[in-house]
Write a protein that holds these residues in place. Structure first.
Motif, PDB file in Angstrom:
ATOM      1  N   GLY A 607      57.264  95.466  34.794  1.00  0.00           N
ATOM      2  CA  GLY A 607      57.126  94.462  35.557  1.00  0.00           C
ATOM      3  C   GLY A 607      56.601  92.901  34.834  1.00  0.00           C
ATOM      4  N   HIS A 608      57.186  92.656  33.471  1.00  0.00           N
ATOM      5  CA  HIS A 608      56.741  91.514  32.286  1.00  0.00           C
ATOM      6  C   HIS A 608      57.329  90.505  33.018  1.00  0.00           C
ATOM      7  CE1 HIS A 608      54.565  89.472  29.446  1.00  0.00           C
ATOM      8  NE2 HIS A 608      55.961  89.443  28.910  1.00  0.00           N
ATOM      9  N   SER A 609      56.614  88.944  33.368  1.00  0.00           N
ATOM     10  CA  SER A 609      56.850  87.685  32.948  1.00  0.00           C
ATOM     11  C   SER A 609      56.697  86.960  31.826  1.00  0.00           C
ATOM     12  CB  SER A 609      55.429  87.391  34.403  1.00  0.00           C
ATOM     13  OG  SER A 609      56.797  85.823  34.603  1.00  0.00           O
ATOM     14  N   ILE A 610      57.922  86.244  31.433  1.00  0.00           N
ATOM     15  CA  ILE A 610      58.042  85.849  29.700  1.00  0.00           C
ATOM     16  C   ILE A 610      57.424  84.734  30.280  1.00  0.00           C
ATOM     17  CG2 ILE A 610      59.826  84.685  28.157  1.00  0.00           C
ATOM     18  CD1 ILE A 610      60.146  87.361  27.909  1.00  0.00           C
ATOM     19  N   LYS A 611      56.475  84.090  29.279  1.00  0.00           N
ATOM     20  CA  LYS A 611      55.445  83.207  28.979  1.00  0.00           C
ATOM     21  C   LYS A 611      56.480  82.035  28.283  1.00  0.00           C
ATOM     22  CE  LYS A 611      53.435  84.906  32.444  1.00  0.00           C
ATOM     23  NZ  LYS A 611      53.421  84.684  33.833  1.00  0.00           N
ATOM     24  N   CYS A 650      63.554  92.027  31.191  1.00  0.00           N
ATOM     25  CA  CYS A 650      62.595  91.838  31.910  1.00  0.00           C
ATOM     26  C   CYS A 650      62.253  91.497  33.368  1.00  0.00           C
ATOM     27  CB  CYS A 650      62.055  90.262  31.028  1.00  0.00           C
ATOM     28  SG  CYS A 650      62.188  88.774  31.520  1.00  0.00           S
ATOM     29  N   ASP A 651      61.625  91.768  34.192  1.00  0.00           N
ATOM     30  CA  ASP A 651      61.532  91.457  35.773  1.00  0.00           C
ATOM     31  C   ASP A 651      61.254  90.098  36.054  1.00  0.00           C
ATOM     32  OD1 ASP A 651      62.213  94.063  35.888  1.00  0.00           O
ATOM     33  OD2 ASP A 651      59.949  94.592  36.107  1.00  0.00           O
ATOM     34  N   GLU A 652      61.005  89.097  35.374  1.00  0.00           N
ATOM     35  CA  GLU A 652      60.519  87.650  35.773  1.00  0.00           C
ATOM     36  C   GLU A 652      60.484  86.953  35.006  1.00  0.00           C
ATOM     37  OE1 GLU A 652      56.440  87.892  38.021  1.00  0.00           O
ATOM     38  OE2 GLU A 652      57.143  89.743  38.679  1.00  0.00           O
ATOM     39  N   ILE A 653      60.393  85.926  35.617  1.00  0.00           N
ATOM     40  CA  ILE A 653      60.352  84.167  34.549  1.00  0.00           C
ATOM     41  C   ILE A 653      59.599  83.574  34.851  1.00  0.00           C
ATOM     42  CG2 ILE A 653      61.743  82.544  33.580  1.00  0.00           C
ATOM     43  CD1 ILE A 653      63.177  84.900  32.687  1.00  0.00           C
ATOM     44  N   GLY A 654      58.387  83.616  33.940  1.00  0.00           N
ATOM     45  CA  GLY A 654      57.082  82.556  34.307  1.00  0.00           C
ATOM     46  C   GLY A 654      56.993  81.369  33.496  1.00  0.00           C
TER      47      GLY A 654
END
Length: 705
Positions: A607-611, A650-654
């Protein structure tokens, strides 16, 4: 109530020390009262109490009563003062009462004469109603003429006894005093309780049965749960004998006539019998003391079939005149003897030694232990320790057998071996695998056998080793046969194929289990990123089934060391590429793949999104690694690792702005790839399940050929 002629002379300090301080459990109090009933020739004792209930609340008494009633010989008024209200009287030396009970000539349990005070450990009021003596003419409870047993009725209150002076205490006289009763016997009514818990019926029954070692046809104790309605099946229960199931072939028995001290010349009449039924030479059922007398011990010591489940069954119970005198785990034996672990977990026994309170009273007042410091106590301790050591030696093989049986049952071993290697042709593999499993099982402790995961792992290991050991045995036999070796070649090849596929199959199965564990771990929000990284460190193939840790590749290991130095030189920061859980360091892990080159892996929790700030750090990795690989003298690295890239789990790219554009560019150039947790776990799970299914199919073909 009026006061009368019954008189007690006692120090208030005695009541405090012998009542409240010693008897603070309901079961201990009841044991004292039941023992008094036994000494009074009762054949039936009934205890009515609220089972599984606190007798008082934090605010005070809750209004409960405990009633103990027996059909013993009872007490007419004339004997109350000299026999009952005289605290500390030595009954066995009293010529009017003696060492044996009046009617059944039982060897009496009581000696100190303080058991009557035991109820003051849990309550403040004791009401005594007792009828005894000879049949006489008198008035019954309703004041009508009748023939019966003269009754004594009085009430003792702890608050009145424990005053600041030691004057005579005169208990209150009850309404039934001097009346006659059609039945003899004694009833004690306890009330006005302090906060104590009455155990549940089964526990209460076991506690009482553990306290007594007497067995007689004319003796029974019944429990009644007053919290349950009359007629309820579970309202009543009989206290049975205290039984412990023992392990076969571990019991040492001590036989003889009785357990009173006797002349040393008579010691041959007592024997110690080993688990095989033969006399143990060099061991006796007791010991000779310096006074020239033999102090016998009867009973048995063995290993319990299962480890201790509560304190009641732990260790050896020692009885004196049918009542427990002590319970000792190892007779105070120190560490460092053969079979110590098993002895400490399984040793049980039941011994009788009536000499413990003959000339010298070696039993503590509350019967929780023996005075081991006394000379006789030390001799008993030494004797017991020698028995414990002997049992530790004699029982090694039975313990191994029991552990093996328990392991085979817990792991369903025989059935699993049959399923893995079916058919008559593969009986040698089954036999070998079972032999290996038994070797593993016999060395297990009970706690390990109860660990199902541990048991399953050992069964799997046995299934994997069985074909390999069979193959080794077959090759050895072929070598010994010489010219006939060619005739068993086909069998050798088939066995080798089964061994190979069994190994691969076990590895694949374990991997599938790890994947399922990680799936649960990923979806648990309470688990942190660190826990995921720790799991993947031990199983790098989770990311890609072809990946392996850097330690398995010497060239990669060298690159790792050199790059860590270079990275610190260029950035001033340390980087650790070999362990996720490096304390105080940013967790990174470098893995290698023969097909793709060099990867830098970044693991994030589900569920983490890379910042942007995280991408800036990854960008530093990319730039620094690119510069490192293109340094003069690193041609060999470039030849081995033709390219490198970053894998983001990771689950998302933010990302946004320049960081987003850089990521998209690297992704298009295949320098960076993103894998979601769901996708990589599904991919890895399917790959290994496919492998496992194929391995099982191949093994079946090999077994069928």
């Amino acid at each position: 109530m009026a006061t009368g002629e019954y008189v007690m002379t006692i120090s208030r300090l005695t009541v405090d020390k012998l009542g409240v301080k010693l008897y603070d459990r309901v079961s201990a109090v009841m044991a004292e009262l039941v023992a008094n009933s036994y000494d009074a020739d009762a054949t039936e004792v009934t205890i009515e109490a609220p089972m599984g209930t606190y007798l008082a609340t934090s605010k005070g008494d809750a209004g409960y009563r405990i009633v103990v009633q027996d059909n013993g010989i009872g007490m007419e008024p004339d004997v109350v003062n000299p026999f009952y209200l005289k605290v500390g009287g030595e009954r066995r030396k009293d010529p009017k009462r003696g060492n044996l009970s009046t009617k059944y000539k039982r060897r009496v349990m009581g000696r100190k004469g303080v058991g009557k005070l035991a109820p003051f450990g849990i309550c403040n009021t004791i009401e005594v109603i007792s009828a005894g003596g000879d049949l006489v003419d008198g008035l019954d409870a309703e004041g009508k003429p009748a023939k019966g047993y003269l009754t004594s009725h009085f009430v003792m209150k702890r608050s009145d006894i424990m005053t600041d002076h030691d004057d005579e205490y005169r208990p209150e006289i009850g309404a039934l005093d001097k009346r006659v009763s059609s039945q003899h016997g004694t009833t004690l009514i306890l009330s006005d309780f302090i906060r104590r818990m009455v155990p549940e019926m089964p526990t209460f029954s076991r506690q009482l049965s553990q306290q007594f070692g007497v067995s007689a046809a004319n003796w029974s104790v019944k429990l009644v749960d007053t919290e349950k309605a009359v007629g309820t099946p579970s309202r009543e229960a009989m206290v049975g004998s205290f039984s412990i199931e023992t392990m076969p072939n571990t019991m040492v028995t001590f036989t003889g006539n009785d357990t009173e001290a006797t002349a040393a010349s008579q010691m041959s009449e007592w024997q110690a019998i080993g688990p095989d039924g033969n006399q143990l030479l060099g061991f006796s059922a007791g010991f000779v003391h310096s006074d020239g007398r033999f102090y016998p011990v009867k009973g048995w010591i063995a290993y319990a079939k299962e480890s201790y489940r509560d304190e009641l069954m732990a260790g050896v119970r020692i009885y004196c005149r049918g009542k427990i005198a002590a319970q000792t785990p190892l007779f105070n034996l120190k560490s460092g003897f053969t079979g110590e672990y098993q002895v400490r977990s399984y040793l049980v026994g039941e011994l009788e030694a009536d000499w413990l309170d003959e000339s010298e009273d070696l039993i503590q007042t509350d019967r929780r232990d023996i005075l081991w410091s006394d000379d006789l106590g030390q001799r008993l301790e030494n004797w017991g320790q020698s028995v414990v050591k002997l049992l530790g030696t004699l029982s090694r093989e039975p313990l191994k057998k029991q552990a093996t049986v328990d392991f085979l049952k817990a792991g369903n071993v025989v059935e699993r071996i049959q399923q893995q290697f079916p058919g008559d042709e593969w009986k040698p593999i089954r036999d070998t695998t079972l032999r290996i499993a038994k070797m593993m099982g016999e060395r297990l402790r009970q706690g390990e056998i109860e660990d199902q995961e541990h048991v399953d792992a050992l069964v799997q290991l046995s299934l994997m080793l069985g074909p390999h050991v069979t193959l080794d045995d077959t090759l050895r036999e072929a070598a010994e046969e010489g010219e006939g070796a060619v005739g068993v070649l086909a069998s050798i090849l088939r066995t080798a194929r089964v061994a190979e596929l069994s190994s691969y199959g076990m590895i694949a199965e374990k991997r599938v289990q790890v994947i399922e564990k990680i799936i649960n771990l990923k979806d648990d929000p309470s688990k942190l990123e660190q826990a995921l990284q720790d799991s993947i460190e031990e199983a790098p193939w989770l990311i890609n089934p072809q990946w392996s840790p850097i330690t398995s590749n010497q060239s990669l290991s060298t690159l790792k060391d050199e790059f860590e130095k270079y990275f610190k030189k260029e950035t001033g920061q340390e980087i650790h590429l070999n362990k996720f859980n490096a304390k105080g360091k940013r967790p990174d892990f470098v893995l290698s793949s023969q097909d793709y080159g060099l990867q830098i892996i970044e693991i994030k929790r589900g569920g983490h999104s890379i910042k942007n700030d995280e991408w800036d750090r990854i960008q530093v990795y990319i730039d620094t690694m690119d510069n490192f690989l293109n340094l003069p003298g690193h041609e060999e690295f470039r030849a081995i690792f033709k390219r490198f890239f970053v894998t983001l789990v990771c689950d998302e790219i933010g990302l946004s702005g320049a960081q987003k554009r850089a990521f998209d560019s690297y992704k298009e150039d295949r320098v960076v790839e993103q894998i979601t947790w769901t996708n990589f776990l599904r991919r890895t799970q399917h790959m290994h399940k496919d492998f496992l299914e194929e391995a099982n199919r191949q093994k079946k073909l090999a077994l069928a050929s």
